[in-house]
Design a protein around this motif. Structure first.
Motif, PDB file in Angstrom:
ATOM      1  N   UNK A  69      -3.389   0.693  -6.190  1.00 44.35           N
ATOM      2  CA  UNK A  69      -4.495   0.227  -5.360  1.00 44.35           C
ATOM      3  C   UNK A  69      -4.119  -0.959  -4.469  1.00 44.35           C
ATOM      4  N   UNK A  70      -3.280  -1.843  -4.992  1.00 44.14           N
ATOM      5  CA  UNK A  70      -2.836  -2.983  -4.191  1.00 44.14           C
ATOM      6  C   UNK A  70      -2.011  -2.533  -2.985  1.00 44.14           C
ATOM      7  N   UNK A  71      -1.257  -1.492  -3.190  1.00 45.20           N
ATOM      8  CA  UNK A  71      -0.445  -0.936  -2.117  1.00 45.20           C
ATOM      9  C   UNK A  71      -1.341  -0.346  -1.035  1.00 45.20           C
TER      10      UNK A  71
ATOM     11  N   UNK B  89      -4.554  -1.042  -0.483  1.00 45.85           N
ATOM     12  CA  UNK B  89      -5.296  -2.141   0.154  1.00 45.85           C
ATOM     13  C   UNK B  89      -4.407  -2.832   1.192  1.00 45.85           C
TER      14      UNK B  89
END
Lengths: 111, 150
Positions: free
Chosen positions: A34-36, A38
């Motif tokens: 998810x961080x990627x 985002x």
């Protein structure tokens, strides 16, 4: 290319967002982190993932993604479907794997 | 108070640790506010990335936290304060790939060790202060008078 055309060509099952299929898709982003997503996805991208939990909806909403394709025939959690409806985020499912869907989407968009 | 420091808008959000159900809500609201008041879209995107990562850190690690959005004519300031375990080694936490996330969080696609570095990368100014055992505070600042990143 419009979302509607991509859905037909990739034979995606539409789970939510039926009324947003005229949106223009700018590209794709394939990742389960998810961080990627985002950090690196772009507005109008179709996100290809196997994540099925509810937090994917906020990510799609925050980055103005065109929608989310859930691969490998995985079924999203009930909360995920509910959130997708509330936030009007188009959610699709496919029997195919991320590699195949990504390849086909790439072909479609770059051609 | 000089005019450039004048607060034009201030909003406060409560974040509950472990509440994955509402995770992302504060960030979504902030993004909507920024769009509504016509903040430059590239700044809105960078703010969304930073606020989401900061919010998720509270959800994942802390008991509770608060996120405050403050806008002056020159700056957009996100201030985050949480009550939680704090960060023992800030240099390590700032390294890309370092994470103390549980297996469960990793399975959900969190805990890639990208959060804090992503916040820093997108902000014009970033300050982190932490007391182990008590909590962490973050100051994330975006300059509104330039659209290009620092």
């Amino acid at each position: 290319m419009k979302l509607k055309e991509i859905i037909e060509k990739l034979q995606l099952k539409v789970l939510t967002g039926q009324d947003k299929l005229q949106v223009e898709v700018t590209g794709g982003y394939t990742s389960d982190l998810l961080s990627d997503v985002i950090a690196n996805s772009k507005q109008g991208n179709l996100w290809i993932t196997l994540q099925i939990h509810q937090n994917i909806i906020a990510v799609a909403k925050l980055k103005d993604l065109a929608g989310i394709i859930i691969v490998n025939n995985r079924e999203p959690d009930e909360e995920t479907l509910q959130k997708a409806k509330e936030e009007n985020v188009p959610l699709f499912s496919s029997e195919e794997m991320a590699f195949e869907i990504s390849g086909k989407l790439y072909e479609l968009i770059s051609s | 108070m000089t005019k450039s420091d004048e607060t034009l808008l201030s909003q406060h959000f409560e974040i509950t640790g472990g509440d994955f159900n509402n995770a992302g809500k504060a960030s979504t609201s902030i993004k909507e506010i920024l769009q509504e008041i016509g903040i430059d879209s590239s700044i809105t995107v960078r703010t969304s990335i930073a606020s989401y990562e900061a919010e998720m850190n509270v959800v994942m690690y802390a008991r509770r936290g608060e996120l405050t959005l403050n806008i002056t004519p020159e700056k957009l300031h996100l201030k985050l304060k949480d009550e939680g375990p704090g960060i023992k080694n800030i240099d390590m936490a700032m390294q890309e790939g370092f994470s103390t996330a549980t297996d469960e969080m990793r399975e959900m696609g969190f805990g890639a060790g990208m959060g804090l570095p992503n916040i820093k990368k997108n902000a014009d100014k970033f300050e982190l202060f932490s007391i182990p055992g008590k909590g962490t505070s973050l100051d994330i600042i975006f300059c509104l008078n330039k659209t290009e990143k620092k």
